[in-house]
Design a protein around this motif. Structure first.
Motif, PDB file in Angstrom:
ATOM      1  N   PRO A  52     -15.100  10.337  22.763  1.00  0.00           N
ATOM      2  CA  PRO A  52     -15.471  11.672  22.270  1.00  0.00           C
ATOM      3  C   PRO A  52     -16.978  11.920  22.437  1.00  0.00           C
ATOM      4  N   GLU A  53     -17.332  13.078  22.962  1.00  0.00           N
ATOM      5  CA  GLU A  53     -18.720  13.474  23.165  1.00  0.00           C
ATOM      6  C   GLU A  53     -19.539  12.340  23.794  1.00  0.00           C
ATOM      7  N   PRO A  54     -19.207  11.937  25.003  1.00  0.00           N
ATOM      8  CA  PRO A  54     -19.868  10.778  25.623  1.00  0.00           C
ATOM      9  C   PRO A  54     -21.343  10.984  25.914  1.00  0.00           C
ATOM     10  N   GLN A  55     -21.825  12.226  25.848  1.00  0.00           N
ATOM     11  CA  GLN A  55     -23.233  12.493  26.129  1.00  0.00           C
ATOM     12  C   GLN A  55     -24.136  12.181  24.938  1.00  0.00           C
ATOM     13  N   ASN A  56     -23.554  11.835  23.805  1.00  0.00           N
ATOM     14  CA  ASN A  56     -24.355  11.623  22.599  1.00  0.00           C
ATOM     15  C   ASN A  56     -24.578  10.141  22.307  1.00  0.00           C
ATOM     16  N   ASP A  57     -24.100   9.694  21.167  1.00  0.00           N
ATOM     17  CA  ASP A  57     -24.441   8.347  20.703  1.00  0.00           C
ATOM     18  C   ASP A  57     -23.846   7.229  21.556  1.00  0.00           C
ATOM     19  N   PHE A  58     -22.723   7.484  22.245  1.00  0.00           N
ATOM     20  CA  PHE A  58     -22.058   6.430  23.009  1.00  0.00           C
ATOM     21  C   PHE A  58     -22.336   6.532  24.511  1.00  0.00           C
ATOM     22  N   ILE A  59     -23.441   7.145  24.866  1.00  0.00           N
ATOM     23  CA  ILE A  59     -23.747   7.315  26.279  1.00  0.00           C
ATOM     24  C   ILE A  59     -23.994   5.987  26.987  1.00  0.00           C
ATOM     25  N   PHE A  60     -24.508   4.993  26.253  1.00  0.00           N
ATOM     26  CA  PHE A  60     -24.822   3.724  26.926  1.00  0.00           C
ATOM     27  C   PHE A  60     -23.556   2.984  27.342  1.00  0.00           C
ATOM     28  N   ALA A  61     -22.431   3.259  26.682  1.00  0.00           N
ATOM     29  CA  ALA A  61     -21.166   2.669  27.123  1.00  0.00           C
ATOM     30  C   ALA A  61     -20.805   3.168  28.511  1.00  0.00           C
ATOM     31  N   VAL A  62     -21.047   4.467  28.771  1.00  0.00           N
ATOM     32  CA  VAL A  62     -20.815   5.035  30.099  1.00  0.00           C
ATOM     33  C   VAL A  62     -21.809   4.449  31.101  1.00  0.00           C
ATOM     34  N   VAL A  63     -23.040   4.231  30.669  1.00  0.00           N
ATOM     35  CA  VAL A  63     -24.050   3.619  31.540  1.00  0.00           C
ATOM     36  C   VAL A  63     -23.592   2.243  31.998  1.00  0.00           C
ATOM     37  N   VAL A  91     -31.999  -0.835  19.739  1.00  0.00           N
ATOM     38  CA  VAL A  91     -31.254  -2.002  19.245  1.00  0.00           C
ATOM     39  C   VAL A  91     -30.059  -1.569  18.404  1.00  0.00           C
ATOM     40  N   LEU A  92     -30.276  -0.631  17.473  1.00  0.00           N
ATOM     41  CA  LEU A  92     -29.184  -0.177  16.609  1.00  0.00           C
ATOM     42  C   LEU A  92     -28.091   0.518  17.417  1.00  0.00           C
ATOM     43  N   ASN A  93     -28.475   1.316  18.415  1.00  0.00           N
ATOM     44  CA  ASN A  93     -27.483   1.994  19.247  1.00  0.00           C
ATOM     45  C   ASN A  93     -26.616   0.996  19.998  1.00  0.00           C
ATOM     46  N   ILE A  94     -27.226  -0.036  20.569  1.00  0.00           N
ATOM     47  CA  ILE A  94     -26.470  -1.055  21.299  1.00  0.00           C
ATOM     48  C   ILE A  94     -25.519  -1.795  20.360  1.00  0.00           C
ATOM     49  N   LEU A  95     -25.976  -2.094  19.148  1.00  0.00           N
ATOM     50  CA  LEU A  95     -25.126  -2.792  18.182  1.00  0.00           C
ATOM     51  C   LEU A  95     -23.936  -1.938  17.758  1.00  0.00           C
ATOM     52  N   VAL A  96     -24.127  -0.620  17.693  1.00  0.00           N
ATOM     53  CA  VAL A  96     -23.032   0.279  17.308  1.00  0.00           C
ATOM     54  C   VAL A  96     -21.978   0.362  18.408  1.00  0.00           C
ATOM     55  N   ILE A  97     -22.400   0.587  19.662  1.00  0.00           N
ATOM     56  CA  ILE A  97     -21.410   0.777  20.731  1.00  0.00           C
ATOM     57  C   ILE A  97     -20.664  -0.514  21.065  1.00  0.00           C
ATOM     58  N   THR A  98     -21.222  -1.668  20.656  1.00  0.00           N
ATOM     59  CA  THR A  98     -20.538  -2.938  20.883  1.00  0.00           C
ATOM     60  C   THR A  98     -19.801  -3.422  19.636  1.00  0.00           C
ATOM     61  N   ASP A  99     -19.750  -2.570  18.598  1.00  0.00           N
ATOM     62  CA  ASP A  99     -19.007  -2.831  17.364  1.00  0.00           C
ATOM     63  C   ASP A  99     -19.619  -3.940  16.515  1.00  0.00           C
ATOM     64  N   TRP A 100     -20.903  -4.215  16.711  1.00  0.00           N
ATOM     65  CA  TRP A 100     -21.588  -5.158  15.832  1.00  0.00           C
ATOM     66  C   TRP A 100     -22.048  -4.466  14.552  1.00  0.00           C
ATOM     67  N   LEU A 101     -22.157  -3.146  14.600  1.00  0.00           N
ATOM     68  CA  LEU A 101     -22.461  -2.344  13.419  1.00  0.00           C
ATOM     69  C   LEU A 101     -21.418  -1.242  13.298  1.00  0.00           C
ATOM     70  N   PRO A 102     -21.200  -0.704  12.084  1.00  0.00           N
ATOM     71  CA  PRO A 102     -20.243   0.397  11.921  1.00  0.00           C
ATOM     72  C   PRO A 102     -20.658   1.603  12.753  1.00  0.00           C
ATOM     73  N   ASN A 103     -19.688   2.411  13.101  1.00  0.00           N
ATOM     74  CA  ASN A 103     -19.911   3.580  13.941  1.00  0.00           C
ATOM     75  C   ASN A 103     -20.678   4.641  13.162  1.00  0.00           C
ATOM     76  N   THR A 104     -21.976   4.751  13.444  1.00  0.00           N
ATOM     77  CA  THR A 104     -22.828   5.762  12.810  1.00  0.00           C
ATOM     78  C   THR A 104     -23.588   6.516  13.897  1.00  0.00           C
ATOM     79  N   GLY A 105     -24.128   7.650  13.536  1.00  0.00           N
ATOM     80  CA  GLY A 105     -24.789   8.510  14.516  1.00  0.00           C
ATOM     81  C   GLY A 105     -26.213   8.081  14.839  1.00  0.00           C
ATOM     82  N   ILE A 106     -26.366   7.119  15.733  1.00  0.00           N
ATOM     83  CA  ILE A 106     -27.690   6.658  16.165  1.00  0.00           C
ATOM     84  C   ILE A 106     -27.824   6.956  17.652  1.00  0.00           C
TER      85      ILE A 106
END
Length: 419
Positions: A308-319, A370-385
């Motif tokens: 969902p909305e890949p241009q936002n917080d989870f863009i690095f997963a697409v990268v 760092v926080l964004n990478i931890l979120v997209i890899t599920d090391w931290l809860p899914n929050t808007g970073i």
């Protein structure tokens, strides 16, 4: 008078004259340092000035990141943009407009006499408080949250102003009371007051990721400002106790809902968990699909309405899916170079305020990455970073570029070899 006595008297007179002359010279130097001449006063009173050239390596690294980030934002967003807006270039055009505004702000701030921010630091923090209060009286947005102030083409996120306000205020405070920062009255007490009050306002939005980032920035600024380590432990214990109290009393219900399925995105056991972990699970699918070299630029599969909305917080997963582990590692290396160069420039500033301010502004980039990478890899809860310079967004991008302009302003006075 006897010749011998006359010689002794004359020697005493000469000695006294020499001492008075030296004192006058020393006093003149002190007057020049403490009380500048009218010409010097006028020069220091200017808000903007040219001074030395800005740091070219820092600019190049920043522009490289911004270019890569824009390309990847378009690659990640065009399918979602076409499906939701009917125009594949919708997010790209808006992002380019934000970049132009941000670059103008960055150039303007690079000519700013950053020492002037010393005086207005409390005012900037006050503006942050005011914006955090304003957003609470506005209608709630999607999901019932109140995080944005609508301003025509884009929305202002008060938490972005609060980040700058906290960094600026504690740089001002720690440089002003540098010799007293070991005392709790000048370190832990203002930290608790400022962070605690901002955290309460963010809790009402709610905006837990903003609380986390501002909390880390507060600790960082106080620590590099001279606060003793033992006070960090005490403050951490107090904060942990407050979190436990809020969790027991139900004050963190929104946060607990975001933690549902955390760490179990690939091990869902029922339909509710499947939906709770949907975004994170597809992020992990994207990262796994990229492998070492990636599927190729523009070839991501998960961006086609799976994330969902890949241009936002989870863009690095697409990268990672498109550029692979190698491409992602190179991008992280560029981020590391930007942070290293920014901290190097800041450490060589000629005053404590410049050092603290530059380190704080540069460190914010590293913290969010760092926080964004931890979120997209599920090391931290899914929050808007958001990922700096990559994620779509107006207020975040403009604020970050303006803050990098302040770092460039500091670089004008940094004692570093120009390359």
């Amino acid at each position: 008078m006897a010749p011998k006595k006359r010689m002794i008297f004359q020697a005493d007179v000469n000695r006294i004259y020499d001492e008075e002359y030296q004192r006058d010279q020393q006093a003149q130097k002190e007057r020049l340092f403490v009380r500048p001449s009218r010409k010097r006063k006028m020069k220091n009173a200017k808000w903007f000035g040219i001074g030395m050239g800005i740091d070219l390596p820092f600019c190049i690294i920043l522009l490289v990141l911004l270019t890569i980030g824009t390309i990847m934002m378009f690659s990640a967003s065009y399918a979602f943009s076409y499906y939701t807006q009917g125009d594949s270039y919708y997010y790209l055009i808006r992002q380019i407009i934000f970049i132009v505004i941000g670059l103008i702000a960055m150039v303007a701030m690079s000519f700013l006499n950053y020492n002037k921010l010393h005086k207005i630091a409390p005012i900037v923090l006050g503006v942050a408080y005011f914006s955090l209060l304003i957003v609470l009286v506005l209608p709630a947005g999607e999901g019932g949250v109140k995080r944005w102030i609508p301003l025509g083409m884009f929305n202002i996120q008060p938490s972005e102003i609060a980040k700058l306000g906290v960094i600026l205020f504690f740089a001002h405070w720690a440089s002003k009371y540098y010799n007293k920062m070991e005392l709790p009255k000048y370190s832990i007490l203002p930290g608790i007051i400022v962070f605690g009050s901002i955290a309460v306002l963010l809790l009402l939005e709610p905006h837990y990721s903003g609380i986390v980032i501002i909390g880390i920035l507060t600790v960082l600024m106080l620590y590099i400002g001279g606060m003793k380590t033992k006070y960090l432990v005490i403050a951490g214990g107090i904060l942990l106790g407050l979190i436990l109290i809020l969790a027991v009393t139900g004050g963190l219900s929104y946060a607990m809902s975001r933690m549902a399925g955390w760490g179990q995105a690939l091990e869902y056991t029922d339909d509710d968990m499947w939906w709770d972990t949907y975004q994170t699970r597809n992020s992990l699918y994207a990262i796994g699909s990229g492998r070492l070299w990636g599927l190729g630029l523009g070839q991501s599969r998960q961006k086609y309405l799976y994330i969902p909305e890949p241009q936002n917080d989870f863009i690095f997963a697409v990268v990672v899916e498109e550029l692979g582990l190698i491409g992602a590692a190179i991008i992280l290396l560029i981020f590391a170079l930007l942070i290293w160069r920014g901290i190097t420039l800041s450490l060589r500033a000629k005053d404590k305020f410049g050092k603290l301010l530059g380190i704080g502004l540069t460190s914010q980039i590293g913290i969010q990455v760092v926080l964004n990478i931890l979120v997209i890899t599920d090391w931290l809860p899914n929050t808007g970073i958001s990922l700096p310079f990559f994620s779509y967004g107006g207020s975040s991008l403009i604020m970050l570029l303006a803050q990098m302009g302040i770092v460039l302003s500091i670089s004008r006075t940094a004692n570093i070899e120009r390359t």
